[in-house]
Motif scaffolding. Structure first.
Motif, PDB file in Angstrom:
ATOM      1  N   VAL A  30      24.180  -1.130  -9.643  1.00 19.47           N
ATOM      2  CA  VAL A  30      24.636  -2.403  -9.072  1.00 19.47           C
ATOM      3  C   VAL A  30      25.752  -2.187  -8.062  1.00 19.47           C
ATOM      4  N   ALA A  31      26.398  -1.000  -8.127  1.00 15.04           N
ATOM      5  CA  ALA A  31      27.455  -0.687  -7.168  1.00 15.04           C
ATOM      6  C   ALA A  31      26.898  -0.117  -5.876  1.00 15.04           C
ATOM      7  N   GLY A  32      25.584   0.117  -5.817  1.00 15.50           N
ATOM      8  CA  GLY A  32      24.970   0.579  -4.589  1.00 15.50           C
ATOM      9  C   GLY A  32      24.730   2.071  -4.520  1.00 15.50           C
ATOM     10  N   SER A  33      24.964   2.821  -5.599  1.00 13.51           N
ATOM     11  CA  SER A  33      24.742   4.265  -5.580  1.00 13.51           C
ATOM     12  C   SER A  33      23.269   4.574  -5.812  1.00 13.51           C
ATOM     13  N   LEU A  34      22.731   5.522  -5.058  1.00  9.32           N
ATOM     14  CA  LEU A  34      21.333   5.908  -5.212  1.00  9.32           C
ATOM     15  C   LEU A  34      21.155   6.720  -6.487  1.00  9.32           C
ATOM     16  N   VAL A  35      20.212   6.312  -7.311  1.00 14.06           N
ATOM     17  CA  VAL A  35      19.928   7.008  -8.556  1.00 14.06           C
ATOM     18  C   VAL A  35      18.657   7.863  -8.417  1.00 14.06           C
ATOM     19  N   ARG A  36      17.609   7.283  -7.854  1.00 15.90           N
ATOM     20  CA  ARG A  36      16.331   7.997  -7.748  1.00 15.90           C
ATOM     21  C   ARG A  36      15.558   7.434  -6.572  1.00 15.90           C
ATOM     22  N   ARG A  37      14.833   8.283  -5.908  1.00 16.99           N
ATOM     23  CA  ARG A  37      13.975   7.863  -4.806  1.00 16.99           C
ATOM     24  C   ARG A  37      12.532   8.227  -5.159  1.00 16.99           C
ATOM     25  N   LEU A  38      11.610   7.273  -4.959  1.00 10.36           N
ATOM     26  CA  LEU A  38      10.201   7.469  -5.282  1.00 10.36           C
ATOM     27  C   LEU A  38       9.347   7.057  -4.099  1.00 10.36           C
ATOM     28  N   ASP A  39       8.208   7.703  -3.964  1.00 11.03           N
ATOM     29  CA  ASP A  39       7.215   7.291  -2.978  1.00 11.03           C
ATOM     30  C   ASP A  39       6.084   6.596  -3.704  1.00 11.03           C
ATOM     31  N   GLY A  40       5.721   5.393  -3.253  1.00  9.75           N
ATOM     32  CA  GLY A  40       4.656   4.639  -3.888  1.00  9.75           C
ATOM     33  C   GLY A  40       3.414   4.598  -3.032  1.00  9.75           C
ATOM     34  N   ARG A  41       2.276   4.786  -3.680  1.00  9.16           N
ATOM     35  CA  ARG A  41       0.980   4.636  -3.014  1.00  9.16           C
ATOM     36  C   ARG A  41       0.123   3.777  -3.931  1.00  9.16           C
ATOM     37  N   GLY A  42      -0.254   2.596  -3.475  1.00  5.06           N
ATOM     38  CA  GLY A  42      -0.929   1.643  -4.347  1.00  5.06           C
ATOM     39  C   GLY A  42       0.060   0.628  -4.881  1.00  5.06           C
ATOM     40  N   GLY A  43      -0.408  -0.236  -5.767  1.00  8.63           N
ATOM     41  CA  GLY A  43       0.390  -1.376  -6.184  1.00  8.63           C
ATOM     42  C   GLY A  43       1.365  -1.122  -7.300  1.00  8.63           C
ATOM     43  N   ARG A  44       1.358   0.089  -7.897  1.00 10.32           N
ATOM     44  CA  ARG A  44       2.231   0.357  -9.044  1.00 10.32           C
ATOM     45  C   ARG A  44       2.724   1.787  -8.980  1.00 10.32           C
ATOM     46  N   VAL A  45       3.957   1.981  -9.449  1.00  8.59           N
ATOM     47  CA  VAL A  45       4.502   3.320  -9.543  1.00  8.59           C
ATOM     48  C   VAL A  45       5.231   3.441 -10.873  1.00  8.59           C
ATOM     49  N   ARG A  46       5.311   4.668 -11.382  1.00 13.76           N
ATOM     50  CA  ARG A  46       5.969   4.924 -12.655  1.00 13.76           C
ATOM     51  C   ARG A  46       7.277   5.666 -12.429  1.00 13.76           C
ATOM     52  N   TRP A  47       8.321   5.217 -13.143  1.00 12.66           N
ATOM     53  CA  TRP A  47       9.621   5.897 -13.136  1.00 12.66           C
ATOM     54  C   TRP A  47       9.908   6.356 -14.556  1.00 12.66           C
ATOM     55  N   ASP A  48      10.339   7.602 -14.705  1.00 10.99           N
ATOM     56  CA  ASP A  48      10.562   8.166 -16.032  1.00 10.99           C
ATOM     57  C   ASP A  48      11.966   7.962 -16.557  1.00 10.99           C
ATOM     58  N   GLY A  49      12.782   7.155 -15.855  1.00 15.30           N
ATOM     59  CA  GLY A  49      14.123   6.870 -16.344  1.00 15.30           C
ATOM     60  C   GLY A  49      15.127   7.976 -16.072  1.00 15.30           C
ATOM     61  N   ARG A  50      14.819   8.867 -15.145  1.00 14.18           N
ATOM     62  CA  ARG A  50      15.718   9.983 -14.820  1.00 14.18           C
ATOM     63  C   ARG A  50      16.212   9.842 -13.388  1.00 14.18           C
TER      64      ARG A  50
ATOM     65  N   GLU B 176       0.805  -1.218   0.000  1.00 13.20           N
ATOM     66  CA  GLU B 176       0.000   0.000   0.000  1.00 13.20           C
ATOM     67  C   GLU B 176       0.839   1.269   0.000  1.00 13.20           C
ATOM     68  N   ALA B 177       1.837   1.358   0.863  1.00 12.28           N
ATOM     69  CA  ALA B 177       2.710   2.537   0.931  1.00 12.28           C
ATOM     70  C   ALA B 177       4.149   2.058   0.938  1.00 12.28           C
ATOM     71  N   THR B 178       4.958   2.609   0.030  1.00 13.11           N
ATOM     72  CA  THR B 178       6.293   2.070  -0.192  1.00 13.11           C
ATOM     73  C   THR B 178       7.290   3.186  -0.421  1.00 13.11           C
ATOM     74  N   ASP B 179       8.492   2.994   0.136  1.00  7.38           N
ATOM     75  CA  ASP B 179       9.638   3.847  -0.170  1.00  7.38           C
ATOM     76  C   ASP B 179      10.488   3.095  -1.193  1.00  7.38           C
ATOM     77  N   ILE B 180      10.616   3.652  -2.381  1.00 12.11           N
ATOM     78  CA  ILE B 180      11.273   2.960  -3.491  1.00 12.11           C
ATOM     79  C   ILE B 180      12.590   3.655  -3.811  1.00 12.11           C
ATOM     80  N   ARG B 181      13.637   2.844  -3.985  1.00 12.13           N
ATOM     81  CA  ARG B 181      14.941   3.383  -4.353  1.00 12.13           C
ATOM     82  C   ARG B 181      15.443   2.678  -5.600  1.00 12.13           C
ATOM     83  N   ILE B 182      15.853   3.486  -6.588  1.00 11.43           N
ATOM     84  CA  ILE B 182      16.494   2.979  -7.791  1.00 11.43           C
ATOM     85  C   ILE B 182      17.998   3.127  -7.576  1.00 11.43           C
ATOM     86  N   MET B 183      18.740   2.020  -7.723  1.00 12.83           N
ATOM     87  CA  MET B 183      20.164   2.040  -7.390  1.00 12.83           C
ATOM     88  C   MET B 183      20.980   1.380  -8.498  1.00 12.83           C
TER      89      MET B 183
END
Length: 780
Positions: A727-747, A718-725
């Motif tokens: 493979v070396a572990g560097s944070l690329v993007r952070r998203l907040d999710g509400r519901g079962g799906r979230v969209r990332w624009d590749g940035r 239902e509520a999620t903290d999403i991190r795009i990283m």
């Protein structure tokens, strides 16, 4: 033998605002307006779009605005066999060209832009060797299909008034054998030799009206057979006698003849109710088609086969008409799958993804069901005779077990179990009461269900406006509530909504004029069998400065995932912070939502009429308005707009949105407009009950020269903290999710498009559900 063809093909996608790209049209092709036949297929313009029937394979190609058409409700159509194209004309003057091989649609707006003429509708399209003649509301337009532009136009057609509407055009020989351009107008027929030096010169045109009088002066259609020109007029078919320079009536019908087509050795046409047949000797008669009484078009293939369209039943293959026949049965009926009617009053999605739709506010529209596999089922008097006299099923509710309930404007309540078993409730088998002075005319305004398995229905025009059917099937009636400005005469209850606490939110109508709304009642019934413990409040005055109802004309009620109850009014939305005791809380009042970004104004959609409200799994709020569909989301400091969908940035048929429904499982959002229904696949779906492996799609993602695409992360709680990283572990993007799906624009966090590579997705449930993982490959 009569067969029904229900194949479909050609699924193309039109894009719109980011994240709202995959659209599907849910239109009815039964209301056919025009038909044209080519060597390989027959094409139909209908209220729901255009469809083509391949004569060899039986395959149906269907196109709507989603597939690129300029509009629905095309009113003229023609096939260009030489170029492999179909031309469609609309009432606004737009001309669409469809490439039969690829399905690509291109629009030409030259005629529509001729704003010196108040009306620019396209009445008929005739394909000649090198050009297309277009009969319009202001004259004849000559269009070059090779150059894709207007080549010439004729608006002064001899002695008739300038810019006269041309109903049909024809290329056929004149008295001396020279090729002439003939035009059907309201004062007879005009013609001009194609060899004339200047067809724009009014003196080059000749008016042919001798023999025509009264209604027959209105010429609606033209055709030629055996070297003779025929006209369909406002009264019968006429034959042009060139040596005598006059028209001769064939005495086939007293009705208008809207279209004529040559069969090679004769003619076929349509009047209001039947086919008109003319043989090689000029003898004419009427031919009925049993079961199909509203012909709308007729066409003949190069091989001589007759096809007819019906205003309510699609395309009919007639084949041939025997000499002297007065009746002929169709060989088959061709209709693309879809609902029998295209306009819906209210939409609701069941737990298994089945869409239920109330019929339009018209007779015999019944109600409709779209199964999860995309197929449609109609519940009308054509399929269910027991629905006869029970039209206008406008309100709908679906139980947790998938049972659907519809309220009818005069026919009581219908229950549909297992998607097929129908039970009807009225004054004969329930507490529902007929309108005063009628025998069994039960007017149901709304229907909804509570968590106890009871169904609640509201009525008007009788003295008992509220009814309950409990889980055992027993019905109970309730008298009007009295107090807070309501009297015993306040017995016209409108739509009902039951919130998660069991409170009934009922729109109260004016008892002397049901089109007017008095306000909103909130009722807490406690023990439904004990009236003495009922509490209610009535909100019958408009508020101001952000508090109270924006207007007493309440139009919709919905509850969001935080328990707030949203109210739609004729002047914008409001919401109640729902404590579960609004019905007995004297301090409870509606709050006007505010924009977090004050540059948008203060109050969300203030002054805009709200027709419906729906909530998606991400707790975003959809509003159906007369200015498109709005989606907003809660943010710090108020609300933010997510998107406004209109005809300018989406395939919506119209900006007038009547109803919205959300399928939480698939993310599909349905829109009922005043010109048909569509749906889109949104980026919000129901949340997973527990953490699970994430699904990331598309995967791999290919970024072309056009930039990044939408990347969807599915399977969230239902509520999620999403991190795009990386493979070396560097944070690329952070998203907040509400519901079962979230969209990332590749940035990344700075807005830069990420490089090629593999990226990890880490989703942490904010309510201690655990951590889920996924990965995606990006390729430039």
């Amino acid at each position: 033998m009569l067969t029904m063809v229900l194949q479909t093909s050609l699924a193309q996608v039109r894009t719109s605002p980011q994240g709202f790209t995959e659209w599907t049209a849910h239109t009815s092709f039964r209301s056919a307006r025009a038909v044209a036949a080519g060597s390989d297929g027959v094409w139909v313009a209908s209220d729901g779009g255009v469809f083509g029937y391949d004569l060899a394979s039986g395959e149906i190609t269907r196109l709507t605005i989603v597939e690129g058409l300029s509009s629905v409700q095309g009113q003229s159509i023609a096939v260009d066999d030489v170029r492999g194209q179909v031309w469609v004309g609309y009432a606004d003057g737009v001309l669409d060209r469809i490439d039969i091989e690829t399905g690509q649609v291109e629009a030409f707006r030259d005629i529509a832009r001729a704003d010196q003429f108040p009306s620019r509708g396209i009445q008929r399209i005739v394909v000649a060797q090198d050009v297309i003649y277009v009969a319009t509301s202001f004259g004849i337009v000559v269009f070059s299909p090779d150059r894709g532009e207007v080549q010439d136009s004729f608006t002064r057609l001899g002695p008739v008034p300038p810019a006269i509407q041309v109903n049909d055009v024809l290329i056929a020989p004149g008295a001396n054998g020279e090729e002439r351009l003939w035009a059907a107008v309201s004062e007879g027929v005009v013609s001009v030799p194609l060899s004339a030096p200047n067809l724009q010169d009014p003196s080059a045109w000749t008016l042919h009206r001798t023999g025509l009088s009264g209604n027959a002066l209105e010429v609606l259609s033209l055709a030629a057979s055996g070297g003779t020109v025929f006209s369909g007029t406002g009264q019968d078919v006429y034959r042009w006698l060139a040596p005598q320079n006059r028209w001769e009536r064939l005495n086939a019908t007293n009705e208008p003849v809207f279209q004529l087509a040559s069969t090679g050795d004769g003619l076929v046409g349509i009047d209001r109710f039947r086919l008109v047949s003319v043989d090689a000797q000029g003898s004419a008669g009427l031919v009925s088609v049993p079961g199909f009484i509203f012909p709308s078009g007729v066409a003949v293939t190069p091989g001589g086969a007759v096809w007819m369209t019906d205003a309510g039943d699609g395309l009919l293959q007639i084949g041939s008409i025997p000499a002297g026949a007065t009746e002929v049965a169709p060989q088959q009926v061709v209709v693309p799958d879809g609902p029998s009617a295209g306009e819906f009053s209210e939409l609701e999605v069941g737990p298994d993804g089945t869409l239920w739709a109330g019929g339009a506010d018209a007779s015999n529209t019944g109600f409709h069901m779209r199964r999860p596999d995309g197929s449609w089922v109609d519940f009308t008097t054509d399929e269910l005779p027991e629905l006869s006299g029970r039209n206008r099923f406008l309100s709908v509710h679906v139980d947790a077990d998938g049972t659907a309930w519809f309220g009818s404007e005069g026919g009581g309540v219908a229950r549909i179990e297992n998607g097929q078993d129908v039970t009807l409730y009225d004054a004969t088998n329930s507490s529902l009461r007929p309108a005063t002075g009628t025998g069994n005319f039960v007017v149901v305004s709304g229907v909804d269900g509570d968590s106890d398995g009871s169904i609640w229905a509201t009525t008007r025009a009788s003295g008992l406006p509220l009814h309950r059917r409990d889980a055992n099937g027993d019905w109970t009636e309730f008298a009007p509530l009295v107090g807070e400005g309501l009297t015993a005469n306040t017995n016209a209850y409108g739509p009902i909504f039951i919130d998660s606490f069991g409170q009934k939110w009922i729109i109260v109508l004016n008892e002397t004029n049901f089109r007017l709304v008095r306000g909103l009642m909130v009722l807490e019934t406690g023990n439904p069998d004990a009236v003495e413990d009922d509490d209610f409040r009535f909100f019958g005055a408009a508020g101001g400065s952000g508090l109270g109802l924006p207007s007493t004309t309440v139009t919709a009620v919905a509850e969001d995932r935080d328990g707030q109850v949203w109210i739609g009014t004729s002047s914008g939305p409001a919401f109640f912070i729902n404590t579960g005791i609004v019905a007995r809380d004297a301090s409870a009042q509606a709050i006007w939502p505010q924009w977090a970004d004050r540059s948008l104004g203060t109050f969300v959609l203030f002054g805009l009429e709200i027709n419906d409200i729906a909530v998606d799994p991400a707790n975003r709020i959809w509003f159906a308005t007369r200015e498109g569909a709005w989606l907003i989301e809660p943010v710090e400091g108020g609300f933010a707009p997510v998107v406004q969908l209109t005809v300018d940035n989406s395939p919506l048929f119209s900006n007038i949105i009547l109803s919205i429904a959300v399928d939480e499982t698939s993310g599909e959002v349905y829109f009922a407009t005043d010109r048909g229904a569509l749906s889109l696949t949104s980026d919000a779906v129901a949340a997973a009950a527990a953490t699970q492996d994430l699904t990331v799609f598309p995967n791999p993602v290919r970024f072309d020269s056009g930039g990044p695409t939408d990347i969807f992360i599915d399977g969230l709680v239902e509520a999620t903290d999403i991190r795009i990283m990386t493979v070396a572990g560097s944070l690329v993007r952070r998203l907040d999710g509400r519901g079962g799906r979230v969209r990332w624009d590749g940035r990344d966090e700075s807005g830069r498009v990420v490089d090629s590579g593999v990226y990890l997705v880490v989703a942490v449930g904010t309510n201690d559900e655990g951590t889920a993982y996924g990965k995606v490959a990006i390729i430039h």
